[in-house]
Design a protein around this motif. Structure first.
Motif, PDB file in Angstrom:
ATOM      1  N   GLY A 187       0.798  -1.222   0.000  1.00 48.90           N
ATOM      2  CA  GLY A 187       0.000   0.000   0.000  1.00 48.90           C
ATOM      3  C   GLY A 187       0.824   1.262   0.000  1.00 48.90           C
ATOM      4  N   LEU A 188       2.108   1.147   0.251  1.00 42.79           N
ATOM      5  CA  LEU A 188       3.001   2.306   0.184  1.00 42.79           C
ATOM      6  C   LEU A 188       3.617   2.456  -1.201  1.00 42.79           C
ATOM      7  CD1 LEU A 188       4.679   4.592   1.561  1.00 42.79           C
ATOM      8  CD2 LEU A 188       6.360   2.832   2.128  1.00 42.79           C
ATOM      9  N   MET A 189       4.075   1.349  -1.766  1.00 41.45           N
ATOM     10  CA  MET A 189       4.820   1.411  -3.032  1.00 41.45           C
ATOM     11  C   MET A 189       3.945   1.699  -4.237  1.00 41.45           C
ATOM     12  SD  MET A 189       7.549  -1.737  -2.788  1.00 41.45           S
ATOM     13  CE  MET A 189       6.292  -2.978  -2.487  1.00 41.45           C
ATOM     14  N   ILE A 190       2.890   0.903  -4.408  1.00 42.87           N
ATOM     15  CA  ILE A 190       2.110   0.965  -5.645  1.00 42.87           C
ATOM     16  C   ILE A 190       1.494   2.347  -5.887  1.00 42.87           C
ATOM     17  CG2 ILE A 190       0.207  -0.062  -6.928  1.00 42.87           C
ATOM     18  CD1 ILE A 190       2.647  -1.867  -6.591  1.00 42.87           C
ATOM     19  N   PRO A 191       0.883   3.006  -4.881  1.00 44.11           N
ATOM     20  CA  PRO A 191       0.329   4.348  -5.147  1.00 44.11           C
ATOM     21  C   PRO A 191       1.371   5.351  -5.624  1.00 44.11           C
ATOM     22  CG  PRO A 191      -0.585   3.471  -3.125  1.00 44.11           C
ATOM     23  CD  PRO A 191       0.508   2.529  -3.530  1.00 44.11           C
ATOM     24  N   HIS A 192       2.597   5.266  -5.108  1.00 36.48           N
ATOM     25  CA  HIS A 192       3.650   6.180  -5.553  1.00 36.48           C
ATOM     26  C   HIS A 192       3.969   5.954  -7.028  1.00 36.48           C
ATOM     27  CE1 HIS A 192       5.184   8.480  -2.107  1.00 36.48           C
ATOM     28  NE2 HIS A 192       4.757   7.462  -1.373  1.00 36.48           N
ATOM     29  N   ILE A 193       4.057   4.700  -7.424  1.00 36.27           N
ATOM     30  CA  ILE A 193       4.370   4.396  -8.822  1.00 36.27           C
ATOM     31  C   ILE A 193       3.251   4.858  -9.743  1.00 36.27           C
ATOM     32  CG2 ILE A 193       4.830   2.518 -10.457  1.00 36.27           C
ATOM     33  CD1 ILE A 193       6.032   0.940  -8.100  1.00 36.27           C
ATOM     34  N   VAL A 194       2.010   4.553  -9.380  1.00 33.91           N
ATOM     35  CA  VAL A 194       0.864   4.950 -10.210  1.00 33.91           C
ATOM     36  C   VAL A 194       0.729   6.461 -10.268  1.00 33.91           C
ATOM     37  CG1 VAL A 194      -1.646   4.809 -10.429  1.00 33.91           C
ATOM     38  CG2 VAL A 194      -0.342   2.787  -9.760  1.00 33.91           C
ATOM     39  N   ARG A 195       0.942   7.130  -9.139  1.00 30.31           N
ATOM     40  CA  ARG A 195       0.831   8.596  -9.107  1.00 30.31           C
ATOM     41  C   ARG A 195       1.860   9.238 -10.033  1.00 30.31           C
ATOM     42  NH1 ARG A 195       1.213   8.905  -4.025  1.00 30.31           N
ATOM     43  NH2 ARG A 195      -1.001   8.787  -3.490  1.00 30.31           N
ATOM     44  N   HIS A 196       3.043   8.681 -10.061  1.00 24.93           N
ATOM     45  CA  HIS A 196       4.096   9.217 -10.927  1.00 24.93           C
ATOM     46  C   HIS A 196       3.828   8.907 -12.392  1.00 24.93           C
ATOM     47  CE1 HIS A 196       8.153  10.441 -12.125  1.00 24.93           C
ATOM     48  NE2 HIS A 196       8.265   9.293 -12.774  1.00 24.93           N
ATOM     49  N   TRP A 197       3.178   7.775 -12.647  1.00 16.01           N
ATOM     50  CA  TRP A 197       2.995   7.312 -14.025  1.00 16.01           C
ATOM     51  C   TRP A 197       1.708   7.825 -14.656  1.00 16.01           C
ATOM     52  CZ3 TRP A 197       1.731   2.086 -16.570  1.00 16.01           C
ATOM     53  CH2 TRP A 197       2.456   1.938 -17.746  1.00 16.01           C
ATOM     54  N   LEU A 198       0.623   7.876 -13.891  1.00 18.54           N
ATOM     55  CA  LEU A 198      -0.685   8.196 -14.467  1.00 18.54           C
ATOM     56  C   LEU A 198      -1.293   9.504 -13.985  1.00 18.54           C
ATOM     57  CD1 LEU A 198      -2.352   4.650 -14.277  1.00 18.54           C
ATOM     58  CD2 LEU A 198      -1.326   5.742 -16.278  1.00 18.54           C
ATOM     59  N   GLY A 199      -0.956   9.945 -12.780  1.00 21.64           N
ATOM     60  CA  GLY A 199      -1.540  11.184 -12.276  1.00 21.64           C
ATOM     61  C   GLY A 199      -1.976  11.051 -10.831  1.00 21.64           C
ATOM     62  N   VAL A 200      -2.408  12.179 -10.262  1.00 18.58           N
ATOM     63  CA  VAL A 200      -2.688  12.226  -8.826  1.00 18.58           C
ATOM     64  C   VAL A 200      -4.175  12.211  -8.494  1.00 18.58           C
ATOM     65  CG1 VAL A 200      -0.543  13.459  -8.378  1.00 18.58           C
ATOM     66  CG2 VAL A 200      -2.624  14.761  -8.818  1.00 18.58           C
ATOM     67  N   THR A 201      -5.062  12.406  -9.472  1.00 19.37           N
ATOM     68  CA  THR A 201      -6.485  12.431  -9.157  1.00 19.37           C
ATOM     69  C   THR A 201      -6.931  11.074  -8.629  1.00 19.37           C
ATOM     70  OG1 THR A 201      -7.046  11.867 -11.441  1.00 19.37           O
ATOM     71  CG2 THR A 201      -6.984  14.207 -10.867  1.00 19.37           C
TER      72      THR A 201
END
Length: 336
Positions: free
Chosen positions: A267-281
Motif C-alpha cells: 500500500g506504500l509502493m504501488i500508489p507512488h508508482i501509479v501517481r508518478h505514471w498516471l496522475g494524482v487524481t
C-alpha cells in the motif's frame, strides 16, 4: 496517456493467466484450457487447478489490488505520501487475535480446556479479523477523545496501538505452546498458502464494493488534497469523508490480514508508482492501483512458491525487502 492505460490493462490481465502455469505441479496449456472452459481430463489436475491454483491466483490479484487502493486512499485523505494501511495497528491486532486462536485451539493447554483442535482453521481468520477490528476501534476512540481530531494524531494513535497489541501478542506467544507460537509467527509473515475458493469470491466482493465506493467519492477525496479549509468551501464534510475513507481502508485491510497475514509495503509502493505514471487524481489513482497492485502481488506470489523447490517463502518477507528499499528511495528523493 492512452498507451500507458492500455499497457497497464494488458499487464494486469496477462499476469493471472500466465501465473497459472507456475507451481509445484506442472500443468500444460491444454490442461489449463480444459480446466477453464470445460473439465480437466485428469481428476487430480482438476483438483489442483480449481481448488488450489486458480483461487490462489485470484486472491493474490485481489489482495494486491485491495492493499494498493487502501494505501492510495490513506495517502490522499491524510495528505501524507508515506501513509500505509498498516498504520492503524491492523496487523498487530490481527496478530493478537491469531495468537489467542492458536493458544485456545491449537495447543495442548487448549485441548485440555476442551477447545476442539478441528476449529482452528476457522478460529484463526475469525479471531484475526476480530483483533484487527479491535485495533481500528481503539485508534478511532483514542484519536477522537484523547488526542483530538487532527489527522496526524490519528496516525500517532495507530502507532501506539500497534506497539501495545504487538506486546500483548508476543507475551502470549512467549508463555504459550512453542508449536502454536511457530505457526502464528509464520502466519504473521504473510502467505497465500491457505487460500480457498470461498475466500477468493469473498475478497472479490469486498474489494469491488470498497473500490467502487471510494471511486464514487473520488472528487471529494481530491478536495481533501487541497486542505481542510478549501475542501469545506467546496461543500465537503471533511470529518465525515475522512472517517468514511479510513473505516473503508481499515475494513479492507483487516479482511486481507485476517486470512493472509501481514503483507507490508504494498500500500506504500504501488500508489507512488501509479501517481508518478498516471496522475494524482483519486479516480485515476484507484483504478491504476487496483491493476498494478494485482499485477505486482500475483508475480510476488509466483516467486514465493517457485524460488525454492519444496519450500515456500512467506510473501511478507519479499514485499518488506522490496518495500524497505523503495521507502529509502522515496525518503532520499524528498530530501533532494
Amino acid at each position: 496517456m492512452k498507451f500507458k492505460w492500455i499497457l497497464l490493462v494488458l499487464l494486469a490481465l496477462s499476469a493471472p493467466v500466465l501465473s497459472l502455469f507456475f507451481g509445484a505441479a506442472s500443468l500444460s496449456a491444454d490442461t489449463i484450457f480444459q480446466c477453464v472452459f470445460a473439465q480437466c481430463a485428469d481428476p487430480v489436475d482438476q483438483a489442483i487447478f480449481m481448488e488450489i491454483r486458480a483461487p490462489r491466483v485470484l486472491t493474490g490479484f485481489l489482495v494486491g489490488a485491495g492493499l494498493s487502493v487502501a494505501g492510495a486512499t490513506l495517502q490522499n485523505v491524510t495528505r501524507n505520501g508515506l501513509a500505509d494501511p498498516y498504520l492503524f495497528g491492523v496487523v498487530a491486532g490481527a496478530g493478537l487475535g491469531a495468537a489467542v486462536a492458536a493458544l485456545l485451539f491449537n495447543s495442548p493447554a487448549g485441548s485440555e480446556a476442551g477447545f476442539p483442535a478441528q476449529m482452528y482453521s476457522i478460529a484463526l481468520p475469525a479471531s484475526a479479523l476480530a483483533g484487527a477490528v479491535l485495533a481500528v476501534l481503539l485508534v478511532q476512540v483514542l484519536s477522537h477523545t484523547t488526542f483530538g481530531r487532527r489527522i496526524e494524531h490519528m496516525l500517532l494513535a495507530g502507532v501506539a496501538v500497534s506497539f501495545m497489541l504487538s506486546a500483548l501478542s508476543q507475551f502470549l506467544l512467549f508463555v504459550g505452546d512453542p508449536f502454536a507460537a511457530n505457526q502464528v509467527v509464520f502466519w504473521l509473515m504473510g502467505s497465500l498458502a491457505r487460500v480457498e475458493g470461498w475466500y477468493a469470491w469473498t475478497m472479490l466482493l469486498i474489494v469491488a464494493v470498497s473500490t467502487g465506493v471510494l471511486y464514487l467519492y473520488g472528487p471529494q477525496i481530491d478536495a481533501l488534497l487541497l486542505g481542510d479549509e478549501s475542501a469545506r468551501t467546496l461543500g465537503v464534510n471533511v470529518t465525515r469523508m475522512r472517517v468514511l475513507c479510513l473505516l473503508l481502508c481499515a475494513a479492507l485491510t483487516a479482511a486481507i490480514v485476517s486470512y493472509c497475514g501481514g503483507i507490508g509495503f504494498v500500500g506504500l509502493m504501488i500508489p507512488h508508482i501509479v501517481r508518478h505514471w498516471l496522475g494524482v487524481t483519486s479516480r485515476t489513482l484507484f483504478i491504476g492501483c487496483a491493476l498494478l497492485g494485482g499485477f505486482f502481488m500475483v508475480w510476488v506470489d509466483v516467486f514465493a512458491r517457485t524460488a525454492f523447490t519444496g519450500r515456500e517463502i512467506p510473501i511478507g518477507i519479499i514485499t518488506s525487502a522490496i518495500g524497505s528499499v523503495f521507502f529509502l528511495l522515496v525518503m532520499r528523493q524528498r530530501q533532494t
